[in-house]
Design a protein around this motif. Structure first.
Motif, PDB file in Angstrom:
ATOM      1  N   UNK A  87       0.812  -1.201   0.000  1.00 35.99           N
ATOM      2  CA  UNK A  87       0.000   0.000   0.000  1.00 35.99           C
ATOM      3  C   UNK A  87       0.853   1.262   0.000  1.00 35.99           C
ATOM      4  N   UNK A  88       1.989   1.228   0.700  1.00 33.74           N
ATOM      5  CA  UNK A  88       2.840   2.412   0.717  1.00 33.74           C
ATOM      6  C   UNK A  88       3.326   2.765  -0.678  1.00 33.74           C
ATOM      7  N   UNK A  89       3.577   1.749  -1.495  1.00 36.48           N
ATOM      8  CA  UNK A  89       4.022   2.027  -2.858  1.00 36.48           C
ATOM      9  C   UNK A  89       2.900   2.668  -3.676  1.00 36.48           C
ATOM     10  N   UNK A  90       1.659   2.286  -3.392  1.00 41.45           N
ATOM     11  CA  UNK A  90       0.530   2.921  -4.081  1.00 41.45           C
ATOM     12  C   UNK A  90       0.419   4.386  -3.680  1.00 41.45           C
ATOM     13  N   UNK A  91       0.583   4.668  -2.399  1.00 45.35           N
ATOM     14  CA  UNK A  91       0.519   6.056  -1.918  1.00 45.35           C
ATOM     15  C   UNK A  91       1.650   6.880  -2.534  1.00 45.35           C
ATOM     16  N   UNK A  92       2.821   6.286  -2.614  1.00 49.87           N
ATOM     17  CA  UNK A  92       3.963   6.992  -3.211  1.00 49.87           C
ATOM     18  C   UNK A  92       3.719   7.258  -4.692  1.00 49.87           C
ATOM     19  N   UNK A  93       3.159   6.270  -5.369  1.00 43.96           N
ATOM     20  CA  UNK A  93       2.868   6.437  -6.801  1.00 43.96           C
ATOM     21  C   UNK A  93       1.816   7.523  -7.013  1.00 43.96           C
ATOM     22  N   UNK A  94       0.784   7.520  -6.172  1.00 47.00           N
ATOM     23  CA  UNK A  94      -0.251   8.564  -6.279  1.00 47.00           C
ATOM     24  C   UNK A  94       0.336   9.942  -6.007  1.00 47.00           C
ATOM     25  N   UNK A  95       1.219  10.020  -5.041  1.00 43.03           N
ATOM     26  CA  UNK A  95       1.870  11.291  -4.738  1.00 43.03           C
ATOM     27  C   UNK A  95       2.696  11.780  -5.924  1.00 43.03           C
ATOM     28  N   UNK A  96       3.427  10.861  -6.531  1.00 46.48           N
ATOM     29  CA  UNK A  96       4.233  11.208  -7.697  1.00 46.48           C
ATOM     30  C   UNK A  96       3.357  11.676  -8.860  1.00 46.48           C
ATOM     31  N   UNK A  97       2.281  10.958  -9.097  1.00 47.00           N
ATOM     32  CA  UNK A  97       1.358  11.339 -10.171  1.00 47.00           C
ATOM     33  C   UNK A  97       0.716  12.697  -9.898  1.00 47.00           C
ATOM     34  N   UNK A  98       0.349  12.928  -8.650  1.00 46.37           N
ATOM     35  CA  UNK A  98      -0.255  14.203  -8.273  1.00 46.37           C
ATOM     36  C   UNK A  98       0.698  15.349  -8.558  1.00 46.37           C
ATOM     37  N   UNK A  99       1.955  15.171  -8.188  1.00 45.44           N
ATOM     38  CA  UNK A  99       2.957  16.204  -8.439  1.00 45.44           C
ATOM     39  C   UNK A  99       3.129  16.450  -9.934  1.00 45.44           C
ATOM     40  N   UNK A 100       3.196  15.379 -10.704  1.00 42.42           N
ATOM     41  CA  UNK A 100       3.373  15.521 -12.154  1.00 42.42           C
ATOM     42  C   UNK A 100       2.181  16.234 -12.786  1.00 42.42           C
ATOM     43  N   UNK A 101       0.972  15.856 -12.408  1.00 45.30           N
ATOM     44  CA  UNK A 101      -0.230  16.488 -12.961  1.00 45.30           C
ATOM     45  C   UNK A 101      -0.286  17.954 -12.556  1.00 45.30           C
ATOM     46  N   UNK A 102       0.073  18.246 -11.317  1.00 40.85           N
ATOM     47  CA  UNK A 102       0.097  19.631 -10.850  1.00 40.85           C
ATOM     48  C   UNK A 102       1.070  20.470 -11.685  1.00 40.85           C
ATOM     49  N   UNK A 103       2.224  19.911 -11.954  1.00 40.28           N
ATOM     50  CA  UNK A 103       3.217  20.617 -12.768  1.00 40.28           C
ATOM     51  C   UNK A 103       2.701  20.867 -14.185  1.00 40.28           C
ATOM     52  N   UNK A 104       2.069  19.872 -14.768  1.00 42.08           N
ATOM     53  CA  UNK A 104       1.524  20.020 -16.121  1.00 42.08           C
ATOM     54  C   UNK A 104       0.419  21.068 -16.128  1.00 42.08           C
TER      55      UNK A 104
END
Length: 63
Positions: free
Chosen positions: A1-18
């Motif tokens: 589950x921690x890897x899912x949270x980390x992946x979601x965090x990474x995706x959130x950051x990328x989408x925010x940047x875009x």
């Protein structure tokens, strides 16, 4: 589950940047209110912000 949270965090950051990059482009083009691309850029930005919010919400639900 921690890897899912980390992946979601990474995706959130990328989408925010875009989303920010699209908003910046719209601002640059905003000098011409008749620019046919301007409204599409703002529409894309809104969609990306919605995706960002959903990702953050999903990440919170994991925790």
């Amino acid at each position: 589950m921690d890897s899912d949270a980390a992946e979601l965090s990474s995706l959130t950051t990328a989408i925010s940047d875009v989303a920010q990059r699209v908003a910046d482009m719209a601002k640059r083009r905003g000098a011409d209110p008749d620019d046919p691309i301007l409204s599409r850029l703002y529409e894309i930005e809104r969609a990306l912000v919605t995706v960002e919010r959903r990702l953050r919400s999903t990440a919170r639900d994991l925790g």
